[in-house]
Design an enzyme around this catalytic site. Structure first.
Site, short mmCIF file in Angstrom:
data_model
loop_
_atom_site.label_atom_id
_atom_site.label_comp_id
_atom_site.label_asym_id
_atom_site.label_seq_id
_atom_site.Cartn_x
_atom_site.Cartn_y
_atom_site.Cartn_z
N GLY A 46 54.13 -30.61 39.23
CA GLY A 46 53.45 -30.51 40.53
C GLY A 46 51.93 -30.51 40.39
O GLY A 46 51.23 -31.20 41.13
N CYS A 47 51.44 -29.76 39.42
CA CYS A 47 49.99 -29.68 39.23
C CYS A 47 49.42 -31.00 38.73
O CYS A 47 48.30 -31.37 39.07
CB CYS A 47 49.66 -28.53 38.27
SG CYS A 47 50.18 -26.93 38.92
#
Length: 155
Positions: A46-47
């Site tokens: 996600g990051c």
């Protein structure tokens, strides 16, 4: 629970090391708008998606007068690996003591997979040219957040 920032608040000042260990201060950006985004961990799916989205839109944001700074509790060495592996051009800074994360309301209780945990709350704070909070978005999604931000900021 850390207090969340509201539009009109003075953005908390900070100086944190970037991926190369060089200090980056919010004060260095006075006179420009700054998007300060907070993410849990470098090199996670996600990051990575979020950092790549900011990198892909950096020119558009810069032309609209915005600088972008990503903040995580990672150490500078991990940020350097993240930048190299993903070819990131967005400025990433390290906050291992989580002081800035807490000052911005981006660290505290959150729900993850149905459990309440304490950690980084994925957040984005837009700071105006005078150092005041213009927008504060909390619990944002990694995917699609940058596109929504561009729309919200009318960029």
């Amino acid at each position: 629970m850390t207090a969340r920032l509201q539009p009109g608040d003075t953005a908390p000042a900070f100086t944190l090391p970037d991926a190369d260990g060089k200090p980056v201060s919010l004060a260095d950006h006075l006179g420009r708008k700054v998007i300060v985004y907070f993410y849990p961990a470098a090199l996670t799916p996600g990051c990575t998606k979020q950092a790549c989205d900011f990198t892909d839109n950096l020119d558009v944001l810069a032309q609209a007068g915005y600088d972008v700074i990503g903040v995580s509790p990672d150490k500078p060495e991990k940020l350097a690996k993240f930048r190299e592996k993903e070819h990131l051009t967005v400025t990433l800074v390290a906050d291992p003591d989580k002081e800035v994360l807490q000052a911005y309301g981006a660290f505290g209780e959150k729900t993850m997979y149905g459990k309440t945990v304490t950690g980084v709350i994925r957040s984005t704070v837009v700071v105006d040219e005078q150092g005041k909070v213009e927008h504060a978005f909390y619990n944002v999604r990694a995917t699609g957040h940058v596109a929504k931000l561009l729309k919200d900021l009318k960029v």
